[in-house]
Write an enzyme that holds these catalytic residues in place. Structure first.
Site, short mmCIF file in Angstrom:
data_model
loop_
_atom_site.label_atom_id
_atom_site.label_comp_id
_atom_site.label_asym_id
_atom_site.label_seq_id
_atom_site.Cartn_x
_atom_site.Cartn_y
_atom_site.Cartn_z
N ARG A 179 0.84 -1.20 0.00
CA ARG A 179 0.00 0.00 0.00
C ARG A 179 0.87 1.25 0.00
O ARG A 179 0.56 2.23 -0.67
CB ARG A 179 -0.94 -0.01 1.21
CG ARG A 179 -2.07 -1.01 1.10
CD ARG A 179 -2.83 -1.16 2.41
NE ARG A 179 -3.51 0.07 2.78
CZ ARG A 179 -4.07 0.27 3.98
NH1 ARG A 179 -4.02 -0.70 4.90
NH2 ARG A 179 -4.68 1.41 4.25
N CYS A 238 -0.86 5.79 9.35
CA CYS A 238 -1.29 4.49 8.83
C CYS A 238 -2.48 4.75 7.90
O CYS A 238 -2.50 5.76 7.19
CB CYS A 238 -1.64 3.53 9.97
SG CYS A 238 -3.01 4.09 11.00
#
Length: 281
Positions: A179, A238
């Site tokens: 990601r 995050c």
């Protein structure tokens, strides 16, 4: 050497299950991208550590901002914890499945608001069950108590603070490397792939080994291998502020105190409608 100030063992908890000063909190939460989301409250009702209450992160967060589970005000947090029967003076033992996915977020909120003694169960519920320790089913509730919340120090970084910190402060990202590099899609729709410029990829999964938190020596080596200077300030990030707290937990356990958490994280930074710089390499 163990993280006695941050974790407790399953054996310790088993010996202290009936202590009136110990409050056990089941913090399990479904990971983003899982459709339909796992019903962890339902799983809690089926099986949990005796006496544990269930607290889902969203239920004690500010969910009015358009971003997921943001930090609430001290007044809101006091009300939530007091209603649940949790006092800031008790020993609070948190657990998730053992992967440090969600328990550290609750740890971060509790410690940020002045709770005196908060620990995460090493190995989580998975280790507890694997060792054949007792479980129970059904909803557990506590008599309302008093939690006096106050922010002990600044803990949250805003998007503007993060933007100003690029190239000056270490920004570390708990998402998977795929990601981080935009090689895997974001689980939340409408977000760009990639990462905050000059940030470091430190997947939260690197903090554990075989279902347990790494030793202090291993944890220190992991952070350093991934480029983190433990002597300099850090901002953790995050997908939505949950696993960023796992990095904050690991750093705090190593004595690193100059840490802020970017609460909006990629849910805010990666929004296609926002003008924030993004890298993919």
């Amino acid at each position: 050497m163990t993280f006695s100030t941050h974790t407790v063992s399953t054996d310790w908890l088993a010996k202290n299950l009936n202590s009136p000063d110990v409050v056990i909190i089941d913090c399990r939460k479904s990971k983003p991208g899982i459709t339909p989301p796992i019903d962890f409250h339902g799983k809690y009702l089926e099986t949990h550590i005796p006496g544990a209450i269930y607290v889902e992160v969203d239920s004690i967060s500010d969910c009015t901002t358009g971003l997921p589970h943001m930090m609430p005000t001290a007044e809101e947090f006091s009300a939530s914890m007091s209603r649940l029967g949790v006092a800031d003076t008790q020993t609070l033992v948190l657990y998730d499945e053992g992967d440090l996915f969600s328990a550290p977020r609750v740890w971060w909120m509790l410690t940020s608001f002045g709770a005196k003694c908060v620990r995460v169960l090493d190995g989580g519920l998975n280790a507890w069950i694997a060792e054949g320790k007792p479980t129970q089913s059904g909803e557990q509730t506590r008599v309302p108590s008093t939690f006096n919340a106050r922010l002990v120090r600044p803990v949250v970084a805003s998007a503007q603070q993060v933007k100003d910190a690029i190239g000056k402060v270490q920004i570390i990202d708990a998402r998977s490397q795929a990601r981080f590099k935009a090689e895997a899609p974001e689980p939340r729709p409408g977000l760009h792939g990639g990462h905050i410029p000059q940030s470091l990829s430190v997947p939260f999964t690197e903090l554990t080994k075989e279902g347990h938190m790494k030793s202090p020596q291993e944890l220190k080596a992991t952070f350093e291998k991934l480029g983190v200077d433990l002597n300099k300030p850090v901002i953790t990030s995050c997908g939505s502020g949950v696993t960023a707290a796992a990095l904050a937990f690991g750093l705090d356990a190593l004595g690193v105190k100059d840490v802020l958490l970017y609460d909006g994280s990629w849910a805010e930074w990666g929004d296609v409608n926002e003008d924030f710089p993004i890298e993919t390499h």
